[in-house]
Design an enzyme around this catalytic site. Structure first.
Site, PDB file in Angstrom:
ATOM      1  N   THR A 123       0.858  -1.184   0.000  1.00 49.29           N
ATOM      2  CA  THR A 123       0.000   0.000   0.000  1.00 49.29           C
ATOM      3  C   THR A 123       0.893   1.233   0.000  1.00 49.29           C
ATOM      4  O   THR A 123       1.779   1.368   0.845  1.00 49.29           O
ATOM      5  CB  THR A 123      -0.913  -0.006   1.239  1.00 49.29           C
ATOM      6  OG1 THR A 123      -1.680  -1.192   1.184  1.00 49.29           O
ATOM      7  CG2 THR A 123      -1.850   1.184   1.250  1.00 49.29           C
ATOM      8  N   PHE A 149      -6.399  -7.194  -1.804  1.00 47.26           N
ATOM      9  CA  PHE A 149      -7.591  -6.968  -0.983  1.00 47.26           C
ATOM     10  C   PHE A 149      -7.787  -8.135  -0.021  1.00 47.26           C
ATOM     11  O   PHE A 149      -8.910  -8.563   0.246  1.00 47.26           O
ATOM     12  CB  PHE A 149      -8.828  -6.778  -1.878  1.00 47.26           C
ATOM     13  CG  PHE A 149      -8.717  -5.582  -2.798  1.00 47.26           C
ATOM     14  CD1 PHE A 149      -8.871  -4.291  -2.304  1.00 47.26           C
ATOM     15  CD2 PHE A 149      -8.421  -5.735  -4.137  1.00 47.26           C
ATOM     16  CE1 PHE A 149      -8.747  -3.182  -3.140  1.00 47.26           C
ATOM     17  CE2 PHE A 149      -8.298  -4.639  -4.984  1.00 47.26           C
ATOM     18  CZ  PHE A 149      -8.463  -3.351  -4.482  1.00 47.26           C
ATOM     19  N   GLU A 152      -6.860 -10.215   6.756  1.00 52.03           N
ATOM     20  CA  GLU A 152      -6.189 -11.188   7.619  1.00 52.03           C
ATOM     21  C   GLU A 152      -7.232 -12.132   8.213  1.00 52.03           C
ATOM     22  O   GLU A 152      -8.349 -11.724   8.508  1.00 52.03           O
ATOM     23  CB  GLU A 152      -5.429 -10.466   8.743  1.00 52.03           C
ATOM     24  CG  GLU A 152      -4.166  -9.821   8.239  1.00 52.03           C
ATOM     25  CD  GLU A 152      -3.410  -9.099   9.347  1.00 52.03           C
ATOM     26  OE1 GLU A 152      -3.502  -9.505  10.522  1.00 52.03           O
ATOM     27  OE2 GLU A 152      -2.726  -8.121   9.024  1.00 52.03           O
ATOM     28  N   LYS A 201      -7.513   1.126  -3.781  1.00 50.59           N
ATOM     29  CA  LYS A 201      -7.172   0.455  -2.523  1.00 50.59           C
ATOM     30  C   LYS A 201      -7.540   1.338  -1.317  1.00 50.59           C
ATOM     31  O   LYS A 201      -8.197   0.898  -0.381  1.00 50.59           O
ATOM     32  CB  LYS A 201      -5.676   0.131  -2.532  1.00 50.59           C
ATOM     33  CG  LYS A 201      -5.092  -0.316  -1.236  1.00 50.59           C
ATOM     34  CD  LYS A 201      -5.540  -1.717  -0.880  1.00 50.59           C
ATOM     35  CE  LYS A 201      -5.142  -2.039   0.536  1.00 50.59           C
ATOM     36  NZ  LYS A 201      -4.842  -3.408   0.765  1.00 50.59           N
ATOM     37  N   GLY A 250     -18.969  -2.588  17.569  1.00 46.76           N
ATOM     38  CA  GLY A 250     -18.040  -3.240  18.498  1.00 46.76           C
ATOM     39  C   GLY A 250     -17.085  -2.243  19.100  1.00 46.76           C
ATOM     40  O   GLY A 250     -17.486  -1.152  19.507  1.00 46.76           O
ATOM     41  N   GLY A 254      -9.474  -1.589  13.824  1.00 45.14           N
ATOM     42  CA  GLY A 254      -8.041  -1.444  14.117  1.00 45.14           C
ATOM     43  C   GLY A 254      -7.257  -2.186  13.053  1.00 45.14           C
ATOM     44  O   GLY A 254      -7.716  -2.324  11.924  1.00 45.14           O
ATOM     45  N   CYS A 257      -4.368  -1.717   8.475  1.00 44.27           N
ATOM     46  CA  CYS A 257      -4.824  -1.256   7.147  1.00 44.27           C
ATOM     47  C   CYS A 257      -5.892  -0.167   7.186  1.00 44.27           C
ATOM     48  O   CYS A 257      -5.685   0.914   6.640  1.00 44.27           O
ATOM     49  CB  CYS A 257      -5.337  -2.455   6.361  1.00 44.27           C
ATOM     50  SG  CYS A 257      -4.140  -3.790   6.276  1.00 44.27           S
ATOM     51  N   LYS A 317      -8.659  -8.478  15.512  1.00 39.98           N
ATOM     52  CA  LYS A 317      -9.890  -9.181  15.147  1.00 39.98           C
ATOM     53  C   LYS A 317      -9.593 -10.670  15.288  1.00 39.98           C
ATOM     54  O   LYS A 317      -8.453 -11.045  15.615  1.00 39.98           O
ATOM     55  CB  LYS A 317     -10.324  -8.824  13.730  1.00 39.98           C
ATOM     56  CG  LYS A 317      -9.345  -9.267  12.657  1.00 39.98           C
ATOM     57  CD  LYS A 317      -9.908  -9.011  11.274  1.00 39.98           C
ATOM     58  CE  LYS A 317      -9.054  -9.662  10.226  1.00 39.98           C
ATOM     59  NZ  LYS A 317      -9.576  -9.493   8.886  1.00 39.98           N
TER      60      LYS A 317
HETATM   61  C1  UGA Z   1      -8.664  -4.883   5.472  1.00 38.62           C
HETATM   62  C2  UGA Z   1      -9.621  -5.086   4.287  1.00 38.62           C
HETATM   63  O1  UGA Z   1     -10.816  -5.733   4.726  1.00 38.62           O
HETATM   64  C3  UGA Z   1      -8.955  -5.927   3.192  1.00 38.62           C
HETATM   65  O2  UGA Z   1      -9.807  -6.000   2.056  1.00 38.62           O
HETATM   66  C4  UGA Z   1      -7.630  -5.282   2.790  1.00 38.62           C
HETATM   67  O3  UGA Z   1      -6.955  -6.037   1.797  1.00 38.62           O
HETATM   68  C5  UGA Z   1      -6.731  -5.181   4.027  1.00 38.62           C
HETATM   69  O4  UGA Z   1      -7.410  -4.364   5.006  1.00 38.62           O
HETATM   70  C6  UGA Z   1      -5.440  -4.535   3.621  1.00 38.62           C
HETATM   71  O5  UGA Z   1      -5.440  -3.337   3.297  1.00 38.62           O
HETATM   72  O6  UGA Z   1      -4.431  -5.237   3.492  1.00 38.62           O
HETATM   73  P1  UGA Z   1      -8.033  -6.318   7.616  1.00 38.62           P
HETATM   74  O7  UGA Z   1      -7.338  -5.099   8.110  1.00 38.62           O
HETATM   75  O8  UGA Z   1      -7.322  -7.627   7.670  1.00 38.62           O
HETATM   76  O9  UGA Z   1      -8.467  -6.151   6.077  1.00 38.62           O
HETATM   77  O10 UGA Z   1      -9.355  -6.475   8.467  1.00 38.62           O
HETATM   78  P2  UGA Z   1     -10.923  -6.222   8.327  1.00 38.62           P
HETATM   79  O11 UGA Z   1     -11.610  -7.525   8.295  1.00 38.62           O
HETATM   80  O12 UGA Z   1     -11.262  -5.245   7.268  1.00 38.62           O
HETATM   81  O13 UGA Z   1     -11.220  -5.565   9.752  1.00 38.62           O
HETATM   82  C7  UGA Z   1     -10.648  -4.328  10.119  1.00 38.62           C
HETATM   83  C8  UGA Z   1     -11.143  -3.888  11.476  1.00 38.62           C
HETATM   84  O14 UGA Z   1     -12.548  -3.568  11.431  1.00 38.62           O
HETATM   85  C9  UGA Z   1     -10.990  -4.932  12.574  1.00 38.62           C
HETATM   86  O15 UGA Z   1     -10.535  -4.303  13.746  1.00 38.62           O
HETATM   87  C10 UGA Z   1     -12.390  -5.487  12.748  1.00 38.62           C
HETATM   88  O16 UGA Z   1     -12.644  -6.002  14.036  1.00 38.62           O
HETATM   89  C11 UGA Z   1     -13.221  -4.240  12.489  1.00 38.62           C
HETATM   90  N1  UGA Z   1     -14.602  -4.573  12.046  1.00 38.62           N
HETATM   91  C12 UGA Z   1     -14.781  -5.242  10.883  1.00 38.62           C
HETATM   92  C13 UGA Z   1     -15.675  -4.185  12.821  1.00 38.62           C
HETATM   93  O17 UGA Z   1     -15.514  -3.558  13.887  1.00 38.62           O
HETATM   94  N2  UGA Z   1     -16.945  -4.466  12.391  1.00 38.62           N
HETATM   95  C14 UGA Z   1     -17.164  -5.147  11.237  1.00 38.62           C
HETATM   96  O18 UGA Z   1     -18.355  -5.374  10.907  1.00 38.62           O
HETATM   97  C15 UGA Z   1     -16.068  -5.545  10.462  1.00 38.62           C
END
Ligand code: UGA
Length: 443
Positions: A123, A149, A152, A201, A250, A254, A257, A317
């Site tokens: 990124t 995309f 984790e 992105k 929630g 965090g 990304c 997460k």
């Molecule tokens: C995110 C994006 O979802 C990916 O598509 C992207 O490729 C990645 O960043 C990146 O830039 O490399 P990630 O950071 O692994 O992925 O996690 P997410 O699943 O997006 O969750 C991010 C945060 O949002 C976590 O803290 C999670 O607990 C929180 N979250 C997610 C919520 O509080 N509520 C939700 O409904 C979903």
């Protein structure tokens, strides 16, 4: 089949290495960390990602993946070089691009003829692809921006079932060659220029962050007016224009990304528009959300010094061991600063926690953490917490409050176990319709 070099054996690099090998390519991974390289050669992965060890083992057994610290051998005969190095945020909020610079310098120095196509997956600030392309001008090296995309915890699934492949190239031939690598995945491909690919992105992550903050604001309103948050999330998510993802209220978002990309897009909005307040609001809702559990406990107990608080989950997460910018860990530390006796349990990050969070007591199980606790907080939505025996947790605790910050349970099962219950997801159950609102609604 193509020979592909990957620079950087991190979360993205290893998933791409194992995934591309599974698609039939021959992959050579270069990383400067000799210890990491030795581990990976032996099939051991230095981070937790479900399904990845098995996938890597298959690639190694078929002799389709090698790992090295040596650029010349790692780049030899490569038709593509994927750059997957970290671009962390520094203490002053700017992006540390030193790994990126060093990777590009090494590729320039050590790649041989015919020159490979460089595929940037790290990124980067919007415009980087074109800046790098200018660096390689005259070397006949094409630089293509191909953002990842992968989330984790579900990165293997995301690799094999991508919602889209975005390819940003100034050369049509280079862009098509990169898109062809993913041919067997049958994903929609967006061919564009590097600036747009980089902006795709940032925009995607900023939108996901906005959705999470939106859900958290709704939960706060819902808490006051008596909304069943779960029913609300379901009703919203069944509208295909809204979609189901990232609507869980929630502790806020965090990880490495969403916060970083939101900050990057806010900076661009500040520089080029008068609308940076939009993204600033998303960030400020997120910041406030992180402190809600502390506020709740202060409301309930007055002071929390010497209260024993069990925190279940420390990673940002579930299904990852990543503690970077974790709301759960932030909460644990905030409570410890207020002199609460904080005991944390995490299914996979306990060993790491003992190193990076020495101020916290780390328990060996959820039950051990809950033993003697005044409050138990579910801070990360690990699947094993969803099947906890709440009656046993209640018996282990001294107090009765369960704060389900990830909405894994419902009020009925918590009450049945003799627990007081608070959750952001089912916030309505706590407050019911506020008395003062009834006349307002009636009039
Ligand atoms: C995110 C994006 O979802 C990916 O598509 C992207 O490729 C990645 O960043 C990146 O830039 O490399 P990630 O950071 O692994 O992925 O996690 P997410 O699943 O997006 O969750 C991010 C945060 O949002 C976590 O803290 C999670 O607990 C929180 N979250 C997610 C919520 O509080 N509520 C939700 O409904 C979903």
């Amino acid at each position: 089949m193509s020979v592909i070099s990957i620079v950087g054996a991190g979360h993205v690099g290893v998933v791409y290495a194992a995934g591309l090998a599974e698609l039939g390519h021959r992959v050579k991974v270069i990383d400067v960390d000799a210890k990491r390289v030795a581990m990976l050669r032996a099939g051991r992965i230095w981070f937790y990602e479900p399904g990845l060890p098995e996938l890597l083992a298959r690639g190694l057994a078929r002799k389709r993946i090698t790992f090295t610290t040596n650029y010349p051998s790692g780049l030899a005969r490569a038709r593509f070089v994927f750059v997957c190095v970290p671009t962390p945020t520094t203490a002053d909020g700017s992006l540390d691009d030193s790994f990126l610079r060093s990777a590009f310098a090494n590729i320039r120095q050590h790649s041989t003829l015919p020159r490979p196509i460089i595929v940037n997956k790290s990124t980067v600030p919007v415009g980087t692809g074109d800046i790098v392309a200018r660096l390689f001008e005259g070397d006949e090296i094409h630089v293509v921006s191909n953002p990842e995309f992968l989330a984790e915890g579900r990165a293997v699934e995301d690799f094999f079932h991508p919602s889209r492949i975005v390819v940003g190239a100034r050369s049509r031939i280079a862009g098509e060659a990169v898109a062809a690598l993913y041919g067997p995945l049958r994903a929609p491909v967006v061919q564009t220029d590097p600036v747009t690919a980089e902006f795709c992105k940032l925009s995607a992550n900023a939108f996901l962050a906005t959705k999470v903050s939106f859900a958290n604001v709704l939960s706060r309103i819902g808490e006051s007016v008596g909304v069943d948050g779960e029913a609300l999330a379901k009703a919203l998510s069944l509208d295909p224009r809204i979609g189901a993802g990232h609507l869980r209220a929630g502790l806020g978002f965090g990880g490495s990304c969403l916060p970083k990309d939101l900050a990057a897009i806010e900076q661009l909005a500040r520089r080029f528009t008068d609308s940076s307040g939009f993204f600033a609001a998303v960030a400020s809702v997120n910041k406030a959300q992180r402190s809600r559990v502390v506020d709740l406990l202060l409301d309930r107990f007055g002071a929390i010094a010497d209260r024993r608080i069990a925190i279940l989950g420390a990673t940002f997460k579930a299904n990852t061991d990543d503690l970077r910018d974790s709301p759960a860990l932030y909460l644990a530390r905030e409570l410890a600063e207020l002199h609460a006796r904080v005991v944390v349990y995490d299914p996979v990050a306990s060993a790491q926690l003992r190193i990076v969070a020495k101020e916290l007591e780390v328990a060996r199980s959820a039950h051990a953490a809950a033993r003697g606790a005044d409050v138990t907080v579910i801070a990360t939505e690990w699947p094993e917490f969803a099947t906890l025996d709440l009656t046993a947790i209640r018996r282990a605790m001294r107090g009765t409050l369960l704060v389900d910050a990830r909405g894994l349970f419902d009020v009925a099962s918590a009450h049945q176990a003799g627990l007081d219950y608070f959750s952001f997801a089912t916030a309505g159950v706590r407050a019911c319709i506020a008395d003062e609102l009834v006349p307002a609604v009636a009039s």
